[in-house]
Design a protein around this motif. Sequence first.
Motif, PDB file in Angstrom:
ATOM      1  N   UNK A 293       0.837  -1.201   0.000  1.00  0.00           N
ATOM      2  CA  UNK A 293       0.000   0.000   0.000  1.00  0.00           C
ATOM      3  C   UNK A 293       0.875   1.255   0.000  1.00  0.00           C
ATOM      4  N   UNK A 294       1.892   1.271   0.856  1.00  0.00           N
ATOM      5  CA  UNK A 294       2.773   2.440   0.913  1.00  0.00           C
ATOM      6  C   UNK A 294       3.552   2.661  -0.367  1.00  0.00           C
ATOM      7  N   UNK A 295       4.091   1.592  -0.944  1.00  0.00           N
ATOM      8  CA  UNK A 295       4.861   1.727  -2.182  1.00  0.00           C
ATOM      9  C   UNK A 295       3.964   2.112  -3.352  1.00  0.00           C
ATOM     10  N   UNK A 296       2.755   1.533  -3.405  1.00  0.00           N
ATOM     11  CA  UNK A 296       1.832   1.884  -4.492  1.00  0.00           C
ATOM     12  C   UNK A 296       1.436   3.348  -4.406  1.00  0.00           C
ATOM     13  N   UNK A 297       1.199   3.830  -3.205  1.00  0.00           N
ATOM     14  CA  UNK A 297       0.868   5.241  -3.031  1.00  0.00           C
ATOM     15  C   UNK A 297       2.025   6.143  -3.452  1.00  0.00           C
ATOM     16  N   UNK A 298       3.243   5.699  -3.208  1.00  0.00           N
ATOM     17  CA  UNK A 298       4.407   6.523  -3.527  1.00  0.00           C
ATOM     18  C   UNK A 298       4.715   6.563  -5.015  1.00  0.00           C
TER      19      UNK A 298
END
Length: 316
Positions: free
Chosen positions: A186-191
């Motif tokens: 989730x964090x990497x996709x958002x970034x």
Amino acid sequence: MESVRHYAHQEVTQDPPVTPKQETDPGQRKKKKAYVPGLLLLLPILLFIFGFFVVPMLYILYLSFIYTDSPNATNAVFSLKNYILFFTDSYYLSSLWITVKVSLYTVLVSLLLGYPVALTMAKSSPRIRGYIALLIAAPLLVSIVVRNFGWYLLLLPNGTINSILTSLGIIDSPLKLLFSEIGVVIGLSNAYLPFMILAIATSLYNIDPSLERASAILGASPLRSFFSVTLPLSLPGIISGCVLVFSMSMSAYVTPALMGGANVPMMPVVAYDQINNLLRWTFGSALSYVLLATTMIMVTVFTRGFEKSKFREVFR
């Protein structure tokens, strides 16, 4: 009849004509002179890249072949023991597999979320396209650390997401979203979602709209027109976005450290721990080059596979 007279022809030998020395083409001289200012303009950035990228990378490569028993040991030897230790330890192999797996999941999520947005941008008017591009680029103005802390609060066991799901009766107990692979994805996709969107949108802009109109005239439905015309022609942008997101996900440190912690030991976090906490510089250097080699091999195989597939004409 007139008598036929035969004349003796004497063979005359002459020296070959002296040809003047060919002068250099003025056009070629102008081209050579035109390259000189360009090279001088590139010289500062080339020196910068050489001094701050090439030299450190070569030094790290050298360190990766130095083996010591302990950080303070003086019996350093030049060998392959660091690489042998990596490939014979299940912990480090599982760390590499987790890194690849999380990166692939990030690419998949970014592609599924990013393609509809990019397609909407391509179909919109220039004004609406500008607004969408502004919304996409806006998160990049905020530090990745700040965004990760925002997701940290949302994904806590008593955070916003679990509270909403619990109040709606969808779940009985909080989901483990934080310090898990799901949280890291989730964090990497958002970034990295903006990079995927912009890469695909750039490719969609170059598709001639008349091709879709022609397919509609020939009786193709909008869905078939998308899979037969739009999707294949947008493959260069998809490949570029996937390579970009995958490469950045493989080398990401901040997001896996905050969202995954020790439960998701991705390679950048493990390498950082080896170098900064355990002071094993040589082994950490070997981990870095294993990660670099893995990323380059997977990206090369992925791109070459598509270039040699039935869609190879799209990449020409």
